[in-house]
Design a protein around this motif. Structure first.
Motif, PDB file in Angstrom:
ATOM      1  N   TYR A  66      -3.792  10.650   0.191  1.00  0.00           N
ATOM      2  CA  TYR A  66      -3.908   9.816  -0.803  1.00  0.00           C
ATOM      3  C   TYR A  66      -3.668   8.420  -0.260  1.00  0.00           C
ATOM      4  O   TYR A  66      -3.045   8.197   0.849  1.00  0.00           O
ATOM      5  N   THR A  67      -4.302   7.440  -0.811  1.00  0.00           N
ATOM      6  CA  THR A  67      -4.243   6.078  -0.357  1.00  0.00           C
ATOM      7  C   THR A  67      -4.437   5.089  -1.630  1.00  0.00           C
ATOM      8  O   THR A  67      -4.954   5.422  -2.703  1.00  0.00           O
ATOM      9  N   GLU A  68      -3.632   3.997  -1.579  1.00  0.00           N
ATOM     10  CA  GLU A  68      -3.692   3.184  -2.600  1.00  0.00           C
ATOM     11  C   GLU A  68      -3.420   1.749  -1.902  1.00  0.00           C
ATOM     12  O   GLU A  68      -2.269   1.514  -1.247  1.00  0.00           O
ATOM     13  N   TYR A  69      -4.479   0.619  -1.826  1.00  0.00           N
ATOM     14  CA  TYR A  69      -4.138  -0.765  -1.240  1.00  0.00           C
ATOM     15  C   TYR A  69      -4.149  -1.219  -2.665  1.00  0.00           C
ATOM     16  O   TYR A  69      -5.048  -1.487  -3.028  1.00  0.00           O
ATOM     17  N   VAL A  70      -2.853  -1.776  -2.843  1.00  0.00           N
ATOM     18  CA  VAL A  70      -2.807  -2.656  -4.282  1.00  0.00           C
ATOM     19  C   VAL A  70      -3.426  -3.988  -4.062  1.00  0.00           C
ATOM     20  O   VAL A  70      -3.530  -4.736  -3.129  1.00  0.00           O
TER      21      VAL A  70
ATOM     22  N   ALA B 261       0.927  -1.244   0.069  1.00  0.00           N
ATOM     23  CA  ALA B 261       0.080   0.130   0.042  1.00  0.00           C
ATOM     24  C   ALA B 261       0.913   1.108  -0.185  1.00  0.00           C
ATOM     25  O   ALA B 261       1.978   1.138   0.135  1.00  0.00           O
TER      26      ALA B 261
ATOM     27  N   ALA C 294       1.421   8.428  -6.744  1.00  0.00           N
ATOM     28  CA  ALA C 294       1.697   8.597  -5.168  1.00  0.00           C
ATOM     29  C   ALA C 294       2.727   9.817  -5.218  1.00  0.00           C
ATOM     30  O   ALA C 294       2.528  10.544  -4.455  1.00  0.00           O
TER      31      ALA C 294
ATOM     32  N   PRO D 218       2.830  -0.754  -6.973  1.00  0.00           N
ATOM     33  CA  PRO D 218       1.878   0.273  -6.694  1.00  0.00           C
ATOM     34  C   PRO D 218       1.770   1.356  -7.757  1.00  0.00           C
ATOM     35  O   PRO D 218       2.737   1.222  -8.682  1.00  0.00           O
ATOM     36  N   ASN D 219       1.016   2.352  -7.876  1.00  0.00           N
ATOM     37  CA  ASN D 219       0.956   3.377  -9.004  1.00  0.00           C
ATOM     38  C   ASN D 219       2.108   4.344  -8.705  1.00  0.00           C
ATOM     39  O   ASN D 219       1.616   5.301  -7.832  1.00  0.00           O
TER      40      ASN D 219
END
Length: 166
Positions: A142-146, A130, A158, A153-154
């Motif tokens: 911003y959040t990213e849970y892959v 993440a 990010a 991740p992106n």
């Protein structure tokens, strides 16, 4: 909760999913010298928090190296990489990889970060991949849970989010 797989198999994430706009949850992890580190230790700074299952794997290695390189373009952004690797292993890995712009932190002791950010994998006692950006006022921007923990991740999104929060 975010739906995540690890090597194609669904896993259970412990804790609460963090969303954009949330106040960033506090946590206690260990630095490479075994000192405790909390969110408050970097108060007033923008933080890009990169979460990886283990630095000793290819994607985690690449992710940490990428954010280490991006640090030069991010100005006053503090980059933290959190895993459950032991602090000694993190220190050894950073030395071998020449990582100087990212602070590696270990969540092995209590899974404090993993549970606070909803990234602790119950079945494996690892953290899922993440990325979070927390602004200088401790708001999550911003959040990213892959969705597949073995994927990248992106990075571009990010880094852009960190620049915008700065």
């Amino acid at each position: 909760m975010a739906s995540v797989t690890f090597k194609g198999n669904p896993v259970t994430l412990l804790g609460n999913e963090v969303k954009v706009g949330d106040q960033a949850p506090d946590f206690t992890v260990l630095a490479n010298d075994l000192s405790e580190v909390t969110l408050n230790d970097s108060k007033g700074q923008v933080r890009l928090i990169s979460v990886v299952p283990s630095l000793d794997t290819g994607v985690c290695d690449a992710q940490t190296r990428r954010f280490n390189e991006e640090a030069a373009n991010l100005g006053n952004v503090k980059i933290l990489t959190v895993s459950v690797d032991l602090p000694f292993a993190q220190k050894r890995w950073c030395g071998a990889a020449g990582i100087e712009n990212v602070q590696t932190l270990s969540d092995h002791r209590e899974l404090s970060f993993g549970q606070a950010y909803g990234v602790a994998i119950k079945e494996l006692r690892l953290l899922t991949r993440a990325v979070f950006v927390v602004d200088s006022n401790d708001k999550v921007t911003y959040t990213e849970y892959v969705s597949e923990a073995t994927n990248h991740p992106n990075y571009e999104a990010a880094v852009e989010a960190a620049k915008q929060a700065n």
